[in-house]
Design a protein around this motif. Structure first.
Motif, PDB file in Angstrom:
ATOM      1  N   LEU A 177    -125.190  11.745 -35.794  1.00 48.99           N
ATOM      2  CA  LEU A 177    -125.605  10.353 -35.912  1.00 48.99           C
ATOM      3  C   LEU A 177    -124.626   9.378 -35.264  1.00 48.99           C
ATOM      4  N   ILE A 178    -123.517   9.891 -34.715  1.00 48.06           N
ATOM      5  CA  ILE A 178    -122.596   9.058 -33.939  1.00 48.06           C
ATOM      6  C   ILE A 178    -122.495   9.665 -32.541  1.00 48.06           C
ATOM      7  N   TYR A 179    -122.640   8.809 -31.539  1.00 51.60           N
ATOM      8  CA  TYR A 179    -122.585   9.285 -30.160  1.00 51.60           C
ATOM      9  C   TYR A 179    -121.933   8.219 -29.285  1.00 51.60           C
ATOM     10  N   ARG A 180    -121.565   8.640 -28.078  1.00 53.83           N
ATOM     11  CA  ARG A 180    -120.956   7.717 -27.114  1.00 53.83           C
ATOM     12  C   ARG A 180    -121.900   7.558 -25.943  1.00 53.83           C
ATOM     13  N   ALA A 181    -122.131   6.301 -25.549  1.00 51.50           N
ATOM     14  CA  ALA A 181    -123.078   6.056 -24.452  1.00 51.50           C
ATOM     15  C   ALA A 181    -122.783   4.711 -23.816  1.00 51.50           C
ATOM     16  N   GLU A 182    -123.260   4.591 -22.585  1.00 51.04           N
ATOM     17  CA  GLU A 182    -123.149   3.325 -21.864  1.00 51.04           C
ATOM     18  C   GLU A 182    -124.414   2.529 -22.166  1.00 51.04           C
ATOM     19  N   ARG A 183    -124.230   1.470 -22.910  1.00 53.80           N
ATOM     20  CA  ARG A 183    -125.357   0.638 -23.323  1.00 53.80           C
ATOM     21  C   ARG A 183    -124.943  -0.831 -23.196  1.00 53.80           C
ATOM     22  N   LEU A 184    -125.942  -1.704 -23.333  1.00 56.47           N
ATOM     23  CA  LEU A 184    -125.667  -3.140 -23.240  1.00 56.47           C
ATOM     24  C   LEU A 184    -125.097  -3.655 -24.558  1.00 56.47           C
ATOM     25  N   VAL A 185    -124.038  -4.479 -24.499  1.00 53.99           N
ATOM     26  CA  VAL A 185    -123.408  -5.044 -25.695  1.00 53.99           C
ATOM     27  C   VAL A 185    -123.179  -6.546 -25.486  1.00 53.99           C
ATOM     28  N   ASN A 186    -122.891  -7.233 -26.610  1.00 60.79           N
ATOM     29  CA  ASN A 186    -122.400  -8.610 -26.529  1.00 60.79           C
ATOM     30  C   ASN A 186    -120.919  -8.537 -26.179  1.00 60.79           C
ATOM     31  N   TRP A 187    -120.571  -9.069 -25.015  1.00 61.65           N
ATOM     32  CA  TRP A 187    -119.180  -8.955 -24.567  1.00 61.65           C
ATOM     33  C   TRP A 187    -118.519 -10.327 -24.563  1.00 61.65           C
ATOM     34  N   SER A 188    -117.310 -10.378 -25.147  1.00 61.16           N
ATOM     35  CA  SER A 188    -116.523 -11.611 -25.129  1.00 61.16           C
ATOM     36  C   SER A 188    -115.450 -11.502 -24.049  1.00 61.16           C
ATOM     37  N   PRO A 189    -115.591 -12.249 -22.942  1.00 58.21           N
ATOM     38  CA  PRO A 189    -114.574 -12.190 -21.889  1.00 58.21           C
ATOM     39  C   PRO A 189    -113.211 -12.714 -22.323  1.00 58.21           C
ATOM     40  N   VAL A 190    -113.173 -13.588 -23.315  1.00 61.33           N
ATOM     41  CA  VAL A 190    -111.894 -14.100 -23.797  1.00 61.33           C
ATOM     42  C   VAL A 190    -111.203 -13.058 -24.670  1.00 61.33           C
ATOM     43  N   LEU A 191    -111.950 -12.486 -25.601  1.00 62.31           N
ATOM     44  CA  LEU A 191    -111.377 -11.478 -26.497  1.00 62.31           C
ATOM     45  C   LEU A 191    -111.319 -10.095 -25.842  1.00 62.31           C
ATOM     46  N   ARG A 192    -112.121  -9.921 -24.789  1.00 64.19           N
ATOM     47  CA  ARG A 192    -112.197  -8.670 -24.045  1.00 64.19           C
ATOM     48  C   ARG A 192    -112.625  -7.494 -24.936  1.00 64.19           C
ATOM     49  N   THR A 193    -113.657  -7.744 -25.693  1.00 65.61           N
ATOM     50  CA  THR A 193    -114.197  -6.705 -26.567  1.00 65.61           C
ATOM     51  C   THR A 193    -115.679  -6.949 -26.792  1.00 65.61           C
ATOM     52  N   ALA A 194    -116.354  -5.883 -27.183  1.00 63.70           N
ATOM     53  CA  ALA A 194    -117.714  -6.044 -27.680  1.00 63.70           C
ATOM     54  C   ALA A 194    -117.646  -6.740 -29.036  1.00 63.70           C
ATOM     55  N   ILE A 195    -118.656  -7.536 -29.359  1.00 65.47           N
ATOM     56  CA  ILE A 195    -118.703  -8.196 -30.660  1.00 65.47           C
ATOM     57  C   ILE A 195    -120.081  -7.975 -31.261  1.00 65.47           C
ATOM     58  N   SER A 196    -120.170  -8.151 -32.572  1.00 63.09           N
ATOM     59  CA  SER A 196    -121.437  -7.882 -33.264  1.00 63.09           C
ATOM     60  C   SER A 196    -122.378  -9.077 -33.140  1.00 63.09           C
ATOM     61  N   ASP A 197    -123.636  -8.845 -33.468  1.00 60.79           N
ATOM     62  CA  ASP A 197    -124.632  -9.906 -33.402  1.00 60.79           C
ATOM     63  C   ASP A 197    -124.273 -11.083 -34.295  1.00 60.79           C
ATOM     64  N   ILE A 198    -123.682 -10.813 -35.465  1.00 62.10           N
ATOM     65  CA  ILE A 198    -123.367 -11.898 -36.390  1.00 62.10           C
ATOM     66  C   ILE A 198    -122.263 -12.800 -35.842  1.00 62.10           C
ATOM     67  N   GLU A 199    -121.496 -12.288 -34.864  1.00 56.77           N
ATOM     68  CA  GLU A 199    -120.422 -13.085 -34.272  1.00 56.77           C
ATOM     69  C   GLU A 199    -120.892 -13.842 -33.033  1.00 56.77           C
ATOM     70  N   VAL A 200    -122.212 -13.850 -32.812  1.00 63.98           N
ATOM     71  CA  VAL A 200    -122.796 -14.605 -31.697  1.00 63.98           C
ATOM     72  C   VAL A 200    -123.599 -15.759 -32.266  1.00 63.98           C
ATOM     73  N   LYS A 201    -123.252 -16.985 -31.891  1.00 59.55           N
ATOM     74  CA  LYS A 201    -123.958 -18.175 -32.342  1.00 59.55           C
ATOM     75  C   LYS A 201    -124.670 -18.802 -31.152  1.00 59.55           C
ATOM     76  N   TYR A 202    -125.941 -19.098 -31.343  1.00 59.46           N
ATOM     77  CA  TYR A 202    -126.749 -19.624 -30.243  1.00 59.46           C
ATOM     78  C   TYR A 202    -126.856 -21.141 -30.323  1.00 59.46           C
ATOM     79  N   SER A 203    -126.750 -21.771 -29.163  1.00 60.00           N
ATOM     80  CA  SER A 203    -126.906 -23.223 -29.088  1.00 60.00           C
ATOM     81  C   SER A 203    -127.527 -23.580 -27.742  1.00 60.00           C
TER      82      SER A 203
END
Length: 894
Positions: A177-203
């Protein structure tokens, strides 16, 4: 020598007035040092457990926290008093991104960086910061009265919790149930990491819509026109898509067009995703930088080149734009396209929704990235079935569709983060490409390297109910307190946190072989709404309408903060609060304090009640009402209807005990019933303080200890069913007496008599109405004297009652200054007319009626109705005064 236990002397032990700031800290310290909060896993009592949703170690208490904590504390305090062994387990989340960002900024300010000092030294600095500065929220929790078991406080990066995280990772990994793959993520160029949906605010952002041309610049040759708000991403285009049934492009499907900068051949593909009615009916496809394009790219087996590096700079395209920041590239690419003649329409402003990083503020970049993922199909089914089969109940039930909407359509979960602070992924890589998952009690082979990424914070907090109680070990806490009874949280994180806990809890239970675990992590989920300002707007720093709960504690007291929040809390509904509500709650605490002090001065004591037939109608009525309110409060809290319970207690305390029974009691004491009245007063206040304690713990503790001489109301027993049938006759007599007093008071006011001004009066029909016992109370509270010689009736009032009509004849001769009364009533009428006009205008305002929440609209409507009644009453009295005639009235017939 005076008896210190006598009620009047116990009243002297209380301060003259209620000042929360002078007592709250000492009261809390007394509770904590006495060990009242600590749970005993060896106890034979039935268990009741709640785990505190872990606040971020970087955070401070906001109104949402204060609501959460208040409701949980109410539940825990009540269950303790009901005889349960209660565990309310506190802790904090390590808050990977937020904490790393704080310490990284500190290093920059010191002239260095995390990269310069290295990973190990950086993590050591974070632990130092946590020890010195983290967790200020725990002090704030004490300020509002949280009765958590501090001896069991947990932190998501503690050794035991880290062991649980590694254990479940290995379990999931080995289950496929855990695997590694190249998939699309929310990427923060400032933090230089993937972030979760809850850490994305839309405006909404004012951007520009660019229409560009692929293919020939000759209209007679093959070409397509597409539009985009992110023209720089065309560097990663690998197709143009059209709808299969669009006749305009049928001949082009399957052909290719040359990319203007890279020379790649771009195929034209047909896909139902395209809306032929929107724009030109053709869309550019950038699979590595757009979620919808990524899915289309998978369907058509398209190349997926990533055109930006971790910092958001163009990279790897082989064009002159490499090295440019994405926003710089947006301008340069547009200019280059214009030079080629490929901008086919005037560039126009375009308002569109853009996701931003909640932590760093910049627009997030959808980016193809190699990450670790949890396959959620099986886990989500477990979580959904737990609610479907009734193992877990969601309150209110109206939130169930949202639950099923999420868990039945959940996408695989990206769990890796490109950070240093957090639970490092327990995957190791060998020199020849080997991969191994290393469990908590295992050692990686020598020379192997561990994956550099850490796990999403939600991964570790998803284990919170289990890991905090010692899983994967077999612990007494786990045996006694798991699964937990209820999870209290806002509906806004139903998916992000609640679903993850449910997935992990049900999976671990299903996989447990050595000892069976309960199937679910919590039996109830209570979802409350958001705390909004008094106008119903969401609180935010940008709007400046946020409220610091600790400011309210300083100004109004912790009890007032708690009662305000509990009074507004209903399952699933948002709460609108403002200073008026906090001040009202502060006044309520003061009213309770003053009433108890007054009762003690007038003989209130706790003892065995006299036989029912030795009590007055008022005594039996207030005791029966106490039993009714107790039952209502119990039913409300069992259903998580905190607002309903709070309203019942408020109105019983203020409207019935304080406004009526204390007044009845004064007369009863004066009439020779001091002993029995004192015991009834003590019985009512004893039970009432216990019922109010879960919501208002500080003032009730001070008052209950003084009233009863007991150790603490925290360990007092919860009021239970008296088993005594209510006396409807007593209730009728008291209600009739209240009606008579209320109508006389209103009539006196209309006659211009001052509240304390006594006037002679004759009351006819008292015996027939069954109110002989209440006559002294009616005369006292209505300020009526016995009629003597020279009595001249100048006004009369008829009050219809249950068993007849009472006629009140009053002599007001020489007591009313007609001119002054006309002036006073005219002023009051003008104020009432102004209020009526203002509320009517507001209710007639379409914008207000559309945007204002229902409770606000209801409040304005109630004010309008009250103003209308005031206008009619005042106009009538002015007509009487100007006519100079005698006033007569029959209640209900005017």
């Amino acid at each position: 020598m005076p008896d210190p236990s006598a009620p009047e002397n116990r009243a002297d032990a209380l301060p003259k007035s209620w000042n929360p700031a002078e007592v709250e800290a000492d009261v809390y310290r007394t509770w904590d040092e006495a060990g009242y909060f600590r749970a005993d896993a060896q106890s034979n009592k039935p268990s009741y457990s709640i785990v505190l949703p872990p606040p971020n170690v970087t955070g401070s208490l906001h109104m949402g926290h204060a609501l959460d904590h208040t409701l949980m504390d109410i539940l825990c305090r009540r269950r303790r008093m009901q005889g349960y062994e209660v565990l309310w387990l506190p802790g904090m989340d390590h808050a990977g991104i937020a904490t790393q960002s704080i310490v990284a900024r500190q290093l920059v300010e010191e002239g260095t960086s995390k990269e310069e000092i290295g990973r190990d030294a950086f993590i050591e600095r974070v632990w130092d910061w946590k020890a010195e500065s983290g967790g200020q929220i725990t002090g704030q929790m004490r300020r509002i009265g949280d009765s958590v078991d501090w001896s069991r406080e947990r932190f998501t990066m503690d050794e035991g919790l880290s062991r649980a995280v590694t254990t479940v990772f290995k379990m999931l990994y080995e289950a496929g149930l855990i695997y590694r793959a190249e998939r699309l993520v929310n990427w923060s160029p400032v933090l230089r990491t993937a972030i979760s949906d809850i850490e994305v605010k839309y405006s909404d952002v004012e951007g520009e819509l660019v229409s560009l041309r692929y293919g020939s610049l000759d209209d007679n040759e093959p070409h397509v026109i597409v539009a985009t708000t992110r023209v720089e991403t065309m560097l990663g285009d690998t197709a143009v898509a059209v709808h299969p049934d669009d006749e305009r492009y049928r001949a082009l499907v399957g052909t290719t067009l040359e990319h203007p900068f890279t020379g790649r051949q771009i195929p034209i593909v047909a896909d139902d995703y395209v809306d032929p009615e929107f724009g030109t009916g053709a869309v550019k496809i950038t699979p590595a930088h757009d979620p919808n394009d990524f899915e289309l790219g998978l369907r058509h087996n398209l190349p997926m080149p990533t055109i930006m590096d971790e910092s958001g700079r163009i990279a790897g395209t082989g064009t002159p734009f490499d090295g440019l920041d994405r926003f710089e590239a947006r301008v340069k690419v547009r200019e280059a396209l214009a030079e080629q003649g490929r901008i086919v329409k005037e560039i126009r402003p375009y308002l569109h929704s853009v996701g931003h990083s909640d932590r760093s503020g910049e627009p997030i970049e959808p980016r193809l990235s190699l990450q670790w993922w949890v396959k959620v199909d099986t886990l989500a089914k477990f979580a959904g079935d737990a609610v479907r089969t009734g193992l877990t109940t969601i309150h209110p039930a109206s939130q169930e569709p949202r639950w099923f909407g999420w868990v039945d359509d959940m996408h695989d979960w990206c769990i890796s983060r490109q950070l240093w602070w957090g639970h490092r992924i327990p995957i190791w890589y060998g020199p020849n490409g080997e991969i191994a998952c290393v469990g908590p009690d295992e050692t990686a082979p020598e020379g192997w390297e561990q994956d550099p990424d850490v796990l999403d914070t939600w991964f570790s907090s998803g284990l919170w109910p289990l890991s905090t109680m010692g899983w994967p070990d077999q612990t007494p806490d786990l045996e006694k307190f798991y699964s937990t009874d209820v999870l209290v949280t806002g509906y806004d994180i139903l998916f992000f946190w609640v679903a993850r806990m449910m997935m992990f809890g049900t999976f671990i239970a299903a996989e447990s072989t050595e000892r069976a675990l309960p199937a679910v992590p919590f039996r109830d989920v209570f979802l409350h709404g958001l705390v909004r300002d008094e106008n119903g707007a969401k609180m935010s720093k940008s709007k400046g309408n946020g409220i610091d709960p600790l400011d309210w504690v300083d100004r109004f007291g912790a009890d007032a903060l708690r009662f305000t929040l509990a009074r507004g809390a209903q399952p699933g509904g948002d709460i609108s609060v403002g200073e008026d509500a906090a001040q009202a709650a502060r006044n309520f605490a003061t009213k309770l304090f003053n009433a108890t002090r007054f009762a003690l001065l007038n003989g209130a004591t706790v003892g065995e009640l006299p036989p029912r037939n030795a009590l007055t109608d008022a005594d039996r009525w207030i005791l029966d009402r106490l039993e009714s309110v107790r039952a209502e409060v119990d039913n409300a809290w069992d259903a998580y209807e905190f607002g309903k319970a709070s309203e019942a207690l408020f109105h019983y305390t203020w409207d019935e005990v304080c406004d009526w029974y204390l007044e009845f009691a004064k007369v009863q004491v004066r009439e020779g019933n001091a002993a029995s009245t004192g015991i009834v007063l003590g019985t009512v206040l004893d039970a009432l303080l216990r019922l109010l304690h879960p919501t208002m713990p500080f003032v009730t503790e001070v008052l209950w200890r003084t009233l009863t001489g007991g150790e603490s109301v925290m360990i007092a027993s919860w009021p239970t069913d008296s088993g005594i049938a209510a006396d409807p006759t007593a209730a009728t007599h008291v209600a009739d007496a209240q009606r008579v007093i209320t109508e006389i008071r209103r009539f006196r006011s209309d006659q211009g008599l001052g509240p304390g001004q006594k006037v002679p009066a004759v009351l006819e029909g008292i015996d027939e109405a069954g109110l002989t016992e209440q006559l002294p109370v009616i005369r006292s509270l209505a300020r009526l004297e016995e009629a003597g010689d020279g009595f001249t009736e100048s006004a009369s009032l008829e009050v219809p009652l249950t068993a007849g009509t009472i006629t009140v004849r009053i002599d007001t001769s020489g007591t009313v200054d007609t001119a002054a009364e006309i002036a006073r009533y005219s002023k009051d009428l003008a104020a009432a007319e102004k209020e009526l006009a203002g509320t009517t205008a507001k209710l007639g305002n379409e914008q207000f009626m559309t945007k204002a929440p229902q409770p606000v609209r209801d409040k304005i409507a109630a004010r309008q109705a009250a103003a209308q009644q005031d206008v009619e009453r005042l106009e009538k009295r002015l007509r009487q005064l100007r006519a100079g005639g005698q006033a007569d009235a029959t209640v209900g017939s005017a």
